[in-house]
Design a protein around this motif. Sequence first.
Motif, PDB file in Angstrom:
ATOM      1  N   ARG A  84       9.588  17.947  -3.814  1.00  0.00           N
ATOM      2  CA  ARG A  84       8.774  18.280  -2.078  1.00  0.00           C
ATOM      3  C   ARG A  84       8.692  16.509  -1.656  1.00  0.00           C
ATOM      4  N   PRO A  85       8.323  16.696  -0.940  1.00  0.00           N
ATOM      5  CA  PRO A  85       7.985  14.733  -0.267  1.00  0.00           C
ATOM      6  C   PRO A  85       6.107  14.234  -0.458  1.00  0.00           C
ATOM      7  N   LYS A  86       6.360  13.587  -1.221  1.00  0.00           N
ATOM      8  CA  LYS A  86       4.763  12.478  -2.019  1.00  0.00           C
ATOM      9  C   LYS A  86       4.878  11.887  -1.563  1.00  0.00           C
TER      10      LYS A  86
ATOM     11  N   ALA B 284       0.957   4.695 -13.594  1.00  0.00           N
ATOM     12  CA  ALA B 284       1.348   3.284 -13.572  1.00  0.00           C
ATOM     13  C   ALA B 284       2.035   2.352 -12.762  1.00  0.00           C
ATOM     14  N   ALA B 285       2.645   2.976 -11.571  1.00  0.00           N
ATOM     15  CA  ALA B 285       2.898   2.720 -10.703  1.00  0.00           C
ATOM     16  C   ALA B 285       1.827   2.347  -9.522  1.00  0.00           C
ATOM     17  N   GLN B 286       0.859   3.355  -9.866  1.00  0.00           N
ATOM     18  CA  GLN B 286      -0.344   3.481  -8.894  1.00  0.00           C
ATOM     19  C   GLN B 286       0.478   3.967  -7.712  1.00  0.00           C
ATOM     20  N   CYS B 287       1.015   5.043  -7.928  1.00  0.00           N
ATOM     21  CA  CYS B 287       1.702   6.134  -6.667  1.00  0.00           C
ATOM     22  C   CYS B 287       0.209   6.587  -7.124  1.00  0.00           C
ATOM     23  N   PRO B 288      -0.136   6.676  -5.745  1.00  0.00           N
ATOM     24  CA  PRO B 288      -1.202   8.501  -5.659  1.00  0.00           C
ATOM     25  C   PRO B 288      -0.504   9.925  -5.413  1.00  0.00           C
TER      26      PRO B 288
ATOM     27  N   LYS C 291       0.548  -1.772   0.234  1.00  0.00           N
ATOM     28  CA  LYS C 291       0.123  -0.175  -0.158  1.00  0.00           C
ATOM     29  C   LYS C 291       1.158   1.155  -0.168  1.00  0.00           C
ATOM     30  N   PRO C 292       0.058   2.417  -0.492  1.00  0.00           N
ATOM     31  CA  PRO C 292       1.097   3.345  -0.332  1.00  0.00           C
ATOM     32  C   PRO C 292       1.704   4.040   0.583  1.00  0.00           C
ATOM     33  N   GLN C 293       3.192   4.964   0.949  1.00  0.00           N
ATOM     34  CA  GLN C 293       4.043   4.686   1.881  1.00  0.00           C
ATOM     35  C   GLN C 293       4.597   6.124   1.875  1.00  0.00           C
ATOM     36  N   MET C 294       4.412   6.943   2.645  1.00  0.00           N
ATOM     37  CA  MET C 294       5.071   8.296   3.320  1.00  0.00           C
ATOM     38  C   MET C 294       5.989   8.543   3.628  1.00  0.00           C
ATOM     39  N   PRO C 295       7.218   9.297   2.219  1.00  0.00           N
ATOM     40  CA  PRO C 295       8.351   9.995   2.827  1.00  0.00           C
ATOM     41  C   PRO C 295       9.419   9.388   4.012  1.00  0.00           C
TER      42      PRO C 295
ATOM     43  N   ASN D  86       7.068  -0.222  -4.398  1.00  0.00           N
ATOM     44  CA  ASN D  86       8.631  -0.738  -5.072  1.00  0.00           C
ATOM     45  C   ASN D  86       9.085   0.470  -5.755  1.00  0.00           C
ATOM     46  N   MET D  87       8.977   1.123  -5.021  1.00  0.00           N
ATOM     47  CA  MET D  87       9.793   2.951  -5.025  1.00  0.00           C
ATOM     48  C   MET D  87      11.121   3.576  -4.805  1.00  0.00           C
ATOM     49  N   VAL D  88      11.752   2.581  -5.206  1.00  0.00           N
ATOM     50  CA  VAL D  88      13.749   2.800  -4.549  1.00  0.00           C
ATOM     51  C   VAL D  88      13.714   4.417  -4.515  1.00  0.00           C
TER      52      VAL D  88
END
Lengths: 541, 541
Positions: free
Chosen positions: B277-279, B192-196, A279-283, B284-286
């Motif tokens: 800026r933080p998002k 594509a990565a389904q990242c909000p 699931k999504p994460q915050m930094p 699976n995003m590194v």
Amino acid sequence: MAGGVRGPQLGLGPVVWLCLATLLLGAALGGKVLVVPVDGSHWLSMRLLVRELAARGHDVVVLVPETSDGSPPSFRAPAGCETELYPVSYTQKDLDGTLGNITDDVFLRGRAPGVADAYANVRRLVAFTSVHVTGCESLLRNGELMGRLRRGGYDAVLTDPFLPCGAILAETLDAPAVFFLRGLPCGLDEAAAQCPAPPSYVPRFYVGANADAAAMTFTQRLRNAAMYAADAAICRVAYARFDALASAYLETDVTYQELIGRRGAVWLMRYDFAFLRPKPQMPNMVLIGGVNCAEPAPLAADLQEFVDGSGDDGFIVFTLGSMVDKMPADLTKVFLDAFRKIPQRVVWRYTGILPDDAPEKVKTMKWLPQNDLLAHPKAKLFLTHGGSHGIYEGICNAVPMVMMPLFGDQPDNVDLMVSRGVAARVSVFDVTTEKLLEALNKVLNDTSYKEKMVKLSAVHLDRPIKPLDLAVFWTEFVMRHKGADHLRPAAHDLNLIQYHSLDTICFLAAILMTISFLALKCCLFCTRKCGMRVTVKKKKE
Amino acid sequence: MAGGVRGPQLGLGPVVWLCLATLLLGAALGGKVLVVPVDGSHWLSMRLLVRELAARGHDVVVLVPETSDGSPPSFRAPAGCETELYPVSYTQKDLDGTLGNITDDVFLRGRAPGVADAYANVRRLVAFTSVHVTGCESLLRNGELMGRLRRGGYDAVLTDPFLPCGAILAETLDAPAVFFLRGLPCGLDEAAAQCPAPPSYVPRFYVGANADAAAMTFTQRLRNAAMYAADAAICRVAYARFDALASAYLETDVTYQELIGRRGAVWLMRYDFAFLRPKPQMPNMVLIGGVNCAEPAPLAADLQEFVDGSGDDGFIVFTLGSMVDKMPADLTKVFLDAFRKIPQRVVWRYTGILPDDAPEKVKTMKWLPQNDLLAHPKAKLFLTHGGSHGIYEGICNAVPMVMMPLFGDQPDNVDLMVSRGVAARVSVFDVTTEKLLEALNKVLNDTSYKEKMVKLSAVHLDRPIKPLDLAVFWTEFVMRHKGADHLRPAAHDLNLIQYHSLDTICFLAAILMTISFLALKCCLFCTRKCGMRVTVKKKKE
């Protein structure tokens, strides 16, 4: 530590060097951490981080209410830490009273929980946390201790936001907070950290949507969406006393969610995606699932002898968690009868007294060195309730499980493990010797459970840095940089309407509708004009 | 490698051991990676990962179109890699033709870009990628080479999804893809990565919302929301040929977004939050921002002498990026005049010929060892266009910047740096010697720029593991585990309506409305009944 500024090559001015030197010197000399823990199993893994911080030369002060009796898993500040005991107006009995009937409830109910039970659980949770809120009030009004804490010059407050005292103290002391948690009821952690959790694929607990590895069905998504809505209402009740305490003490109108949102520099989350669904994460959320799987320590001599002597069949580790140490006699019999019919020895965390005819191969102990036992090569199966600590100890030692969830997040934890093919489930509400035996034999004899667990374990353990090192790194990062401002999303500065872009969408829609309306009017006007002209023309003709 | 399964203690059966041994043996022997790179600056940092993979004993095959001339920053496969050249039907001139006029356009336009220019840029991007699509078609239809690749048994495909060939090859070879990128036009990477990416606080480029560190204003959020909507339309045009190529070659109806969404096991993102800026992020995003800041290598003798001899005033590193190596004579004069009026030496990436009266302290070179120069203690200032590579080299070496953005993502990159107080901006559209001098003097003499850059650098470099090691780890992870399935969110299995819970919300709303309607009807009915009874009673009276 990796990174570090390449000093001599930078060609910096004196001011810059001074600033850099202060930064590095501060880190080298060690910082000052105030630890505000939550008792019970919550403390089990935070203790490891606290111990490591003390070992690395930081000044660590652990705040402990006088009621804590120090027996595991209660607070015992690790070596090298200072303990600050503070008096509270409640007794351990008051506290136990709010929870004690949970276990009776589970064992004696004899059926799966319904809506009324869920309501009773929320009430119980509120009663439990309310006692702690009282304790926190005692602390905050303790002028002498608070004065000492204010003068302490803490670089960070390490706390579990399950209880509000740590976050309020961090705000009072103007120190950045490092949160250490598995999660908060109602998903308050995600809401506070501004972490998106789309209800369409991030399953809430108690919805039953964790039982399936695939995407949720329409019905599951419906239930999940309803649970998100329900949570909003439940949270108001569950956190009402936290909100009131924070507002009263900080003398400002603030909710607990806002407080932990703005105070939390880093969230150390005790999960990873070998356990939960991605699931999504915050930094500023750092995943440290499995942080409790420390290097196994040697077992006590008698225990070592007992498990070593279990032969090729090995042994079973059996525990129902820190909150359940006894069970009704008939249920005990169910387990003992099942254990008689399998060749494995059993090590069982149990504080009651077993009947005289209990088999010798069942060894009960008041407290299990669970991780050390599971790391033993002869550990064949883990019989457990599905708490997150035990699950990670099972995963990191690659021991498949038979799980009997009792309450709280346990049914969902068990769903997650069963859906991964590494565990079988028995229900506490209709468990019989036969059903238990069936589950035990399935996991002991069907090699697929072990194979899948080995794979899951390999994925979980295959990481660039150990979770404890990661937790230490980020706590120290917060101390070095006085927070982690670069990871703070601007979402904290928006209200709900702004965050969901409702104002901009309405504005854009209004513009679009105005343009459409004007265009339509123009068309109608033109059509009418043309029509009139045609009519006039026809009349003239 | 950290982690690793604690072997002998696990007590595993033979099947399990075999499975584990295969896994570890595969990793120990090294895997097989197919690299499908994108030429130009994209290749600069991917090259470092490719070199490291080869050095660690993996079989690395780099696919290169014959047109590539091998001059920096073009492809030169690092030592230990195999290069597969494939013929293409276009020439380097065709490719240059699609982009060549960008720089003229920027330098000769003399005003900030408008909507027409944005449209021209999209057309240019489409023209550029279309030529590459043609090249990719040549590759995919090259029966002999494709046969060889199919027999290659690749464990992973490492590619930059800016061009479609790598992802299509990964799908064809049924190998997991590791994506290496800074980002994709229209935010296709996030989609594509389904990242909000909530439009309320995650600024799109070209909106001007990166200029301010605080939350966006209403107007900015409005523009940002409009840009999200516009992007959806632009993407259809920009990726139409990618969609067509993927669908035609894979013989299935698939969009490029779907393809990279399902193929991408891990996304190595060349940014971090010292820059952006933080998002929200997906598991699976590194983040490997700063991966290009390698350990500095020694400078060539003449260059070393030139910069060592720059005295206390030090020197300036000046580059406008890999796509701009010349500029009009009048602009060159503006820069030279400014350089005459400051005491610093200048090292300038410039392929044109300077006028005879150019000061001797300005040294031009066809290609700069940018990172090595910036790491020199006498590097005082970085004069740059604001490409992401240069920005990270500036940050990791703590060199403050004067920035002159030209096109693409550069204006936003510059906004980000200026808002952090580590850079000053000059506009290419109205730059004069005076304006340039003002910016240079400000950054050289106001110590706050250097101080803030040192702090930013410290935050960026303070990380538990170096970005290149992280990139290597995750590429190897994907090879070891044949992907990273445990990080794949279920969102991939939902359509847009399901993802946004529109179906469940409508259903719940329908139920709510039905209940409300029935309740209202009941009330009305009761009221009427009562009313009638009262009337009848009154009449009777």
